[in-house]
Motif scaffolding. Structure first.
Motif, mmCIF file in Angstrom:
data_model
loop_
_atom_site.group_PDB
_atom_site.id
_atom_site.type_symbol
_atom_site.label_atom_id
_atom_site.label_comp_id
_atom_site.label_asym_id
_atom_site.label_seq_id
_atom_site.Cartn_x
_atom_site.Cartn_y
_atom_site.Cartn_z
ATOM 1 N N CYS A 162 6.969 111.646 -50.415
ATOM 2 C CA CYS A 162 6.617 110.513 -49.563
ATOM 3 C C CYS A 162 6.460 109.191 -50.300
ATOM 4 C CB CYS A 162 5.325 110.814 -48.810
ATOM 5 S SG CYS A 162 5.463 112.155 -47.618
ATOM 6 N N ASP A 163 6.403 108.167 -49.477
ATOM 7 C CA ASP A 163 6.022 106.793 -49.757
ATOM 8 C C ASP A 163 6.079 106.375 -51.222
ATOM 9 O OD1 ASP A 163 5.075 105.645 -46.989
ATOM 10 O OD2 ASP A 163 4.483 107.731 -47.078
ATOM 11 N N LYS A 164 4.922 106.257 -51.894
ATOM 12 C CA LYS A 164 4.902 105.752 -53.262
ATOM 13 C C LYS A 164 5.234 106.839 -54.273
ATOM 14 C CE LYS A 164 3.239 102.787 -50.668
ATOM 15 N NZ LYS A 164 3.167 103.804 -49.629
ATOM 16 N N ILE A 165 5.301 108.086 -53.837
ATOM 17 C CA ILE A 165 5.338 109.197 -54.779
ATOM 18 C C ILE A 165 6.689 109.318 -55.464
ATOM 19 C CG2 ILE A 165 5.112 111.704 -54.970
ATOM 20 C CD1 ILE A 165 3.197 110.868 -52.243
ATOM 21 N N HIS A 224 3.043 118.448 -36.815
ATOM 22 C CA HIS A 224 2.556 119.745 -36.345
ATOM 23 C C HIS A 224 2.688 120.884 -37.340
ATOM 24 C CE1 HIS A 224 6.710 121.173 -35.786
ATOM 25 N NE2 HIS A 224 6.954 119.911 -35.488
ATOM 26 N N SER A 225 3.335 120.680 -38.482
ATOM 27 C CA SER A 225 3.579 121.822 -39.362
ATOM 28 C C SER A 225 3.907 121.331 -40.768
ATOM 29 C CB SER A 225 4.739 122.663 -38.815
ATOM 30 O OG SER A 225 5.961 121.946 -38.881
ATOM 31 N N PRO A 226 4.029 122.241 -41.751
ATOM 32 C CA PRO A 226 4.426 121.812 -43.098
ATOM 33 C C PRO A 226 5.776 121.100 -43.087
ATOM 34 C CG PRO A 226 3.576 124.046 -43.159
ATOM 35 C CD PRO A 226 3.720 123.683 -41.710
ATOM 36 N N GLY A 227 5.898 120.105 -43.948
ATOM 37 C CA GLY A 227 7.145 119.349 -44.050
ATOM 38 C C GLY A 227 6.896 117.869 -43.846
ATOM 39 N N THR A 228 7.913 117.090 -44.141
ATOM 40 C CA THR A 228 7.847 115.648 -43.994
ATOM 41 C C THR A 228 7.846 115.257 -42.530
ATOM 42 O OG1 THR A 228 9.339 115.649 -45.897
ATOM 43 C CG2 THR A 228 8.873 113.516 -44.885
ATOM 44 N N CYS A 229 7.147 114.184 -42.184
ATOM 45 C CA CYS A 229 7.248 113.631 -40.830
ATOM 46 C C CYS A 229 8.711 113.362 -40.527
ATOM 47 C CB CYS A 229 6.450 112.334 -40.728
ATOM 48 S SG CYS A 229 4.731 112.476 -41.241
ATOM 49 N N THR A 230 9.112 113.569 -39.279
ATOM 50 C CA THR A 230 10.545 113.561 -38.980
ATOM 51 C C THR A 230 11.125 112.185 -38.679
ATOM 52 O OG1 THR A 230 10.114 114.043 -36.645
ATOM 53 C CG2 THR A 230 10.456 115.921 -38.116
ATOM 54 N N PHE A 231 10.276 111.147 -38.551
ATOM 55 C CA PHE A 231 10.845 109.816 -38.319
ATOM 56 C C PHE A 231 11.421 109.279 -39.630
ATOM 57 C CE2 PHE A 231 6.318 109.081 -39.179
ATOM 58 C CZ PHE A 231 6.375 108.144 -40.190
ATOM 59 N N TYR A 232 12.228 108.223 -39.517
ATOM 60 C CA TYR A 232 12.893 107.687 -40.702
ATOM 61 C C TYR A 232 12.059 106.559 -41.298
ATOM 62 C CZ TYR A 232 16.713 106.420 -43.827
ATOM 63 O OH TYR A 232 17.483 106.168 -44.937
ATOM 64 N N GLY A 233 10.938 106.947 -41.906
ATOM 65 C CA GLY A 233 10.086 105.995 -42.597
ATOM 66 C C GLY A 233 10.362 106.025 -44.086
ATOM 67 N N ALA A 235 9.142 107.993 -46.439
ATOM 68 C CA ALA A 235 9.316 109.323 -47.027
ATOM 69 C C ALA A 235 10.767 109.773 -46.941
ATOM 70 C CB ALA A 235 8.403 110.325 -46.326
ATOM 71 N N ASN A 236 11.348 109.712 -45.765
ATOM 72 C CA ASN A 236 12.723 110.158 -45.616
ATOM 73 C C ASN A 236 13.715 109.156 -46.194
ATOM 74 O OD1 ASN A 236 12.372 112.756 -44.392
ATOM 75 N ND2 ASN A 236 11.666 111.706 -42.555
ATOM 76 N N SER A 237 13.341 107.868 -46.233
ATOM 77 C CA SER A 237 14.170 106.900 -46.958
ATOM 78 C C SER A 237 14.212 107.256 -48.442
ATOM 79 C CB SER A 237 13.626 105.477 -46.785
ATOM 80 O OG SER A 237 13.700 105.051 -45.444
ATOM 81 N N ASN A 238 13.085 107.742 -48.980
ATOM 82 C CA ASN A 238 13.062 108.208 -50.371
ATOM 83 C C ASN A 238 14.106 109.283 -50.609
ATOM 84 O OD1 ASN A 238 10.928 106.665 -51.402
ATOM 85 N ND2 ASN A 238 9.375 108.186 -50.874
ATOM 86 N N GLN A 239 14.156 110.252 -49.696
ATOM 87 C CA GLN A 239 15.072 111.372 -49.887
ATOM 88 C C GLN A 239 16.528 110.915 -49.832
ATOM 89 O OE1 GLN A 239 13.574 114.206 -50.911
ATOM 90 N NE2 GLN A 239 11.817 112.847 -50.712
ATOM 91 N N ALA A 350 16.600 109.398 -32.243
ATOM 92 C CA ALA A 350 16.798 110.633 -33.007
ATOM 93 C C ALA A 350 15.846 110.695 -34.198
ATOM 94 C CB ALA A 350 18.237 110.712 -33.498
ATOM 95 N N ASP A 351 15.584 111.932 -34.679
ATOM 96 C CA ASP A 351 14.820 112.082 -35.909
ATOM 97 C C ASP A 351 15.733 112.593 -37.018
ATOM 98 O OD1 ASP A 351 15.031 114.889 -35.711
ATOM 99 O OD2 ASP A 351 13.069 115.105 -34.774
ATOM 100 N N VAL A 352 15.173 112.856 -38.205
ATOM 101 C CA VAL A 352 16.017 113.219 -39.343
ATOM 102 C C VAL A 352 16.657 114.599 -39.177
ATOM 103 C CG1 VAL A 352 14.887 111.716 -41.002
ATOM 104 C CG2 VAL A 352 14.035 114.045 -40.688
ATOM 105 N N ASN A 353 16.048 115.475 -38.381
ATOM 106 C CA ASN A 353 16.704 116.758 -38.100
ATOM 107 C C ASN A 353 17.967 116.545 -37.269
ATOM 108 O OD1 ASN A 353 14.808 118.544 -39.399
ATOM 109 N ND2 ASN A 353 13.376 118.105 -37.748
ATOM 110 N N HIS A 354 17.900 115.612 -36.330
ATOM 111 C CA HIS A 354 19.092 115.279 -35.539
ATOM 112 C C HIS A 354 20.158 114.627 -36.421
ATOM 113 C CE1 HIS A 354 15.826 114.866 -32.249
ATOM 114 N NE2 HIS A 354 16.341 116.086 -32.195
ATOM 115 N N PHE A 355 19.711 113.763 -37.335
ATOM 116 C CA PHE A 355 20.636 113.138 -38.290
ATOM 117 C C PHE A 355 21.347 114.207 -39.115
ATOM 118 C CE2 PHE A 355 20.971 111.785 -42.799
ATOM 119 C CZ PHE A 355 21.974 110.832 -42.681
#
Length: 612
Positions: A162-165, A224-233, A235-239, A350-355
């Motif tokens: 995530c974020d700064k990590i 709701h569960s383990p894993g990154t939040c699914t929106f494109y913030g 954290a997912n921009s990092n990936q 859409a979220d990153v799973n849809h992407f």
């Protein structure tokens, strides 16, 4: 249809890349000289005394001790951001055991070298703890360097999300850039409540139309569960970023945690690190992978996907750690020619799973390469083959990760489009200039009719004041909110995502509203135009410190303009920062950061350019 023959490189991409290389020539050469001098033949630990080495493997089991006692087996460092409070990092709990087992199977050793702090902006959003957020990046960088400081390692695996990590891990790893490095992701949680529905409930709560119980239920169904939040913030921009810069296995960014393929990719990451380790003929040091072309590829990926504005700071700091100097003008010039190809929330529904299902990173990279918008001739953790090898996607074959060609056209044109028919002809970020300074704005989620606002200023010096005045019915009008003294030197540059629901409600009611701040917005910031990272910040004598309620301001995202129309206002005495809220929550520990931190335009980092 995709072109059968890739187009030549776009002249603007070449121009910006060459400009960066020219600007960075001396600092980049000094950085490369430093990491090349740091490389030593053979395993790193052979240069340790017997006493040093004995300390280094005293806690290892008999097998690993026997391997580390000789000078033939590679030893890999694991640096992880695991904690079990945060969903994105909780899956990393099991990674060290998987990595150690995989290393042993190929005749190597892996040791857990160190952990780095991982705070969540989602938890600290709107709270005092958020003032530690940006500074945590540089703390993570230092913690990474401490973990790598023992001369025991021949390569490193960075586990973070995530974020700064991820930026912090990469900055720290670049200080040991003579070593190979592979990033290992955890993946997003499965899709839950849609982002659109979550935002709807948030706005209803802001209006007082639903209670906290309804809000918490909606948020819990979304996260709701383990894993990154699914929106494109962020954290997912990092990936996206570390994959498009060649530091992560192709297609590995958005594979869900707890799946056989996720574990197989973690094993494959260890095997790939072994192929490029300091003992391998395919040796590939991190500091040579992160060059001017890789940085430009990262910027282009950010623009094409409508990624987080936080990376207009982080990319500058990452580049500086490798002796490379980039600025917002480079990003703006690329944004003029890089089209927006993705619609992922907050830039769409859409979220990153849809992407991922629509074609994911393999399709995005193929589209950019085929249209001359991405450098192919780069070094990556895969060695030869450049970025073309990242047009492949992973699958499971007899329990192991294998790669095959990714899809050649989008499986959902509403999520991933083409350069011939993009969602926007320009990238998702713009540079704003004017008599208030320079700022950035994320345009990908802002509808065209909302991108220009000319309205009176309403000045705030704390984000909570906006909600208070909204609740009192004082903001039912056109206005531009000026939230100042939120820069890195004032209070650590917290994200101000807490403002989004209130401003979103007012915009939905038909008012023309916008935000101007020297603070940050979340990577999930969306439909309200927000001029952020305004430099110079108010505490540094920025013109925004002179603005008063009622001054007419203009924000025009399309033309790249941010200014006050009351020019005489700039001659007023600047407001004085009260420094309120600077005690407690551990923030006094960061007082040194505030004294040394650079501006947002310089990456908001306490670290000097790598070679100074």
């Amino acid at each position: 249809m995709l072109p059968t023959t890739p187009k030549p490189m776009h002249p603007r991409v070449i121009e910006v890349t060459e400009r960066i290389a020219d600007r960075s020539r001396s600092s980049r050469a000094a950085y490369l000289d430093k990491i090349r001098r740091a490389r030593q033949p053979g395993v790193s630990r052979q240069h340790l005394s017997c006493g040093n080495l004995a300390h280094g493997f005293a806690a290892s089991d008999a097998h690993d001790k026997s391997m580390l006692a000789v000078d033939r087996a590679a030893n890999f460092a694991i640096v992880s951001s695991y904690n079990d409070m945060l969903s994105a990092h909780q899956p990393l709990q099991d990674y060290p055991a998987i990595i150690k087992r995989a290393a042993r199977e190929i005749g190597a050793v892996a040791q857990f070298a160190g952990g780095v702090p991982a705070m969540c902006d989602g938890v600290t959003q709107g709270r005092e703890g958020m003032e530690l957020s940006l500074f945590s990046r540089d703390t993570i960088a230092m913690a990474t360097a401490v973990a790598m400081s023992h001369d025991m390692f021949d390569g490193m695996l960075c586990l973070g999300v995530c974020d700064k990590i991820v930026p912090g891990l990469l900055i720290g790893a670049l200080s040991f850039g003579h070593l190979p490095c592979v990033f290992v992701p955890a993946g997003p949680m499965l899709s839950g409540l849609s982002n659109a529905e979550k935002v709807r409930v948030r706005q209803l709560y802001a209006e007082g139309k639903v209670g906290r119980d309804a809000l918490l239920e909606a948020e819990s169904q979304s996260y709701h569960s383990p894993g990154t939040c699914t929106f494109y913030g962020t954290a997912n921009s990092n990936q996206m970023l570390v994959e498009i810069m060649g530091l992560q296995l192709p297609g590995s960014s958005f594979i869900n945690p707890g799946t056989p393929l996720r574990e197989a990719l973690t094993v494959a990451a260890v095997e790939q690190l072994d192929r490029i380790s300091t003992l391998s003929p395919g040796y590939q040091p991190l500091g040579e992978i992160i060059d001017e072309k890789a940085i430009v590829n990262g910027i282009i990926g950010l623009l094409a996907t409508g990624g987080s504005t936080n990376h207009t700071i982080h990319l500058i700091a990452i580049a500086r750690a490798a002796g490379i100097v980039i600025d917002w003008q480079d990003m703006a010039d690329l944004s003029d020619v890089v089209p927006l190809l993705c619609r992922i929330y907050p830039n769409g529904s859409a979220d990153v799973n849809h992407f991922q299902a629509a074609g994911g990173m393999a399709l995005l990279i193929r589209e950019l390469l085929d249209n001359g918008l991405l450098h192919n001739e780069v070094q990556t953790i895969l060695g030869e083959g450049g970025m073309r090898r990242f047009c492949e996607e992973p699958h499971l074959e007899q329990g192991r990760a294998r790669w095959r060609a990714g899809v050649e056209s989008s499986l959902d044109g509403d999520i991933i489009s083409t350069c011939a028919a993009p969602f926007s002809r320009e990238g998702g970020l713009k540079l704003l200039r004017g008599n208030l300074g320079r700022a950035v704005i994320k345009t990908s989620a802002v509808k065209p009719e909302y991108r220009r606002v000319c309205a009176p200023a309403v000045v705030f010096e704390h984000q909570d004041e906006i909600k208070q005045r909204f609740d009192a019915g004082e903001l039912e009008r056109d206005f531009i909110a000026v939230v100042r003294f939120q820069g890195p030197k004032a209070n650590g540059m917290p994200e101000l995502h807490k403002l989004t629901p209130v401003l979103g409600v007012l915009q939905d009611r038909g008012f023309h509203v916008a935000l101007v701040t020297d603070g940050r917005m979340s990577g999930a910031s969306g439909k309200v135009p927000a001029a952020i990272h305004l430099s110079p910040e108010a505490l540094d004598g920025g013109p925004m410190a002179c603005i008063q309620d009622g001054d007419m301001l203009e924000l025009d995202a399309d033309k790249g303009v941010l200014r006050t129309l009351n020019v005489e206002a700039l001659n007023r005495a600047a407001a004085v920062f009260s420094g309120s809220g600077q005690q407690g929550m551990g923030r006094e520990l960061f007082s040194g950061f505030r004294q040394l931190v650079t501006s947002a335009e310089e990456g908001a980092t306490v670290f000097p350019l790598a070679t100074q």
